[in-house]
Write a protein that holds these residues in place. Structure first.
Motif, mmCIF file in Angstrom:
data_model
loop_
_atom_site.group_PDB
_atom_site.id
_atom_site.type_symbol
_atom_site.label_atom_id
_atom_site.label_comp_id
_atom_site.label_asym_id
_atom_site.label_seq_id
_atom_site.Cartn_x
_atom_site.Cartn_y
_atom_site.Cartn_z
ATOM 1 N N GLY A 124 0.766 -1.240 0.000
ATOM 2 C CA GLY A 124 0.000 0.000 0.000
ATOM 3 C C GLY A 124 0.794 1.285 0.000
ATOM 4 O O GLY A 124 0.258 2.340 0.321
ATOM 5 N N VAL A 125 2.070 1.223 -0.365
ATOM 6 C CA VAL A 125 2.906 2.423 -0.305
ATOM 7 C C VAL A 125 3.507 2.821 -1.651
ATOM 8 O O VAL A 125 4.365 3.706 -1.705
ATOM 9 N N ALA A 126 3.049 2.188 -2.740
ATOM 10 C CA ALA A 126 3.620 2.528 -4.039
ATOM 11 C C ALA A 126 2.589 2.585 -5.162
ATOM 12 O O ALA A 126 2.626 3.492 -5.965
ATOM 13 N N PHE A 127 1.697 1.620 -5.260
ATOM 14 C CA PHE A 127 0.723 1.578 -6.348
ATOM 15 C C PHE A 127 -0.587 2.222 -5.918
ATOM 16 O O PHE A 127 -0.986 2.084 -4.753
ATOM 17 N N PRO A 138 -1.787 3.564 3.608
ATOM 18 C CA PRO A 138 -2.675 2.621 4.311
ATOM 19 C C PRO A 138 -3.190 3.161 5.652
ATOM 20 O O PRO A 138 -4.284 2.797 6.079
ATOM 21 N N SER A 139 -2.429 4.027 6.292
ATOM 22 C CA SER A 139 -2.840 4.612 7.581
ATOM 23 C C SER A 139 -3.964 5.629 7.428
ATOM 24 O O SER A 139 -4.541 6.063 8.423
ATOM 25 N N GLY A 140 -4.241 6.040 6.179
ATOM 26 C CA GLY A 140 -5.229 7.081 5.933
ATOM 27 C C GLY A 140 -4.609 8.460 5.795
ATOM 28 O O GLY A 140 -5.275 9.405 5.384
ATOM 29 N N GLU A 141 -3.343 8.588 6.141
ATOM 30 C CA GLU A 141 -2.617 9.842 5.968
ATOM 31 C C GLU A 141 -2.329 10.049 4.479
ATOM 32 O O GLU A 141 -2.259 9.094 3.708
ATOM 33 N N TYR A 142 -2.128 11.298 4.086
ATOM 34 C CA TYR A 142 -1.826 11.624 2.691
ATOM 35 C C TYR A 142 -0.374 12.047 2.569
ATOM 36 O O TYR A 142 0.131 12.805 3.389
ATOM 37 N N GLU A 143 0.282 11.528 1.546
ATOM 38 C CA GLU A 143 1.688 11.826 1.305
ATOM 39 C C GLU A 143 1.844 12.450 -0.078
ATOM 40 O O GLU A 143 1.047 12.192 -0.989
ATOM 41 N N ASN A 144 2.884 13.232 -0.243
ATOM 42 C CA ASN A 144 3.168 13.858 -1.530
ATOM 43 C C ASN A 144 3.587 12.804 -2.548
ATOM 44 O O ASN A 144 4.199 11.787 -2.207
ATOM 45 N N ILE A 145 3.258 13.094 -3.812
ATOM 46 C CA ILE A 145 3.784 12.290 -4.905
ATOM 47 C C ILE A 145 4.651 13.173 -5.796
ATOM 48 O O ILE A 145 4.448 14.385 -5.880
#
Length: 164
Positions: free
Chosen positions: A29-32, A150-157
């Motif tokens: 859950g950390v790449a696709f 997966p934690s529900g947090e949003y990260e930059n792409i």
């Protein structure tokens, strides 16, 4: 040692390993962006729909990873390719990623693409980002909060591209 053995037509017996490896990345859950794993039927259809699929295998013949290559868009932007890479958890750190990306660059060019663009490289995926930059990819910018972890947090792409 990891070697890349790719062909425009992969064998039916490759599909289960390809599905398993793809699903490992989906499950992490950390790449696709995908959230639903593939099964044998959907995997067969998914891989068949790509312009090209490359497979990395170990010296012993075990599937270590794969990539998919396809147009990023259509029409006037159809010369821009997009790709995704999946390396088996058991094969990470063995050089499969570099072999896959290098092979993908050659295949993208051979298939008539002029640019290879990655739309959604997660900011914290530092291994992939370092690899892409070492191969000459340029970061296009940052899309703040573009990836839901997966934690529900949003990260930059961080979109990347390279001219072929």
């Amino acid at each position: 040692n990891v070697l890349v053995a790719g062909s425009a037509v992969y064998k039916a017996e490759d599909i289960p390993a390809m599905v398993d490896i793809w699903n490992e990345v989906v499950e992490d859950g950390v790449a696709f962006p995908q959230e639903t794993p593939l099964d044998k039927t959907s995997g067969k259809e998914f891989f068949a729909a790509q312009t090209y699929c490359g497979v990395a295998v170990t010296d012993s013949g075990e599937t270590a990873g794969l990539y998919i290559l396809h147009p990023n868009n259509v029409g006037r932007c159809g010369h821009i390719a997009n790709a995704s890479y999946a390396v088996a958890r058991s094969a990470r750190g063995m050089g499969a990623g570099k072999k896959l990306v290098t092979d993908c660059l050659a295949e993208a060019k051979a298939h008539g693409f002029r640019i290879l663009q990655f739309n959604a490289v997660v900011d914290s995926n530092t291994v992939a980002r370092k690899l892409y930059e070492s191969l000459g990819f340029e970061q296009l910018g940052v899309i703040k909060g573009g990836f839901r972890m997966p934690s529900g947090e949003y990260e930059n792409i961080c979109p990347y591209y390279i001219t072929l």
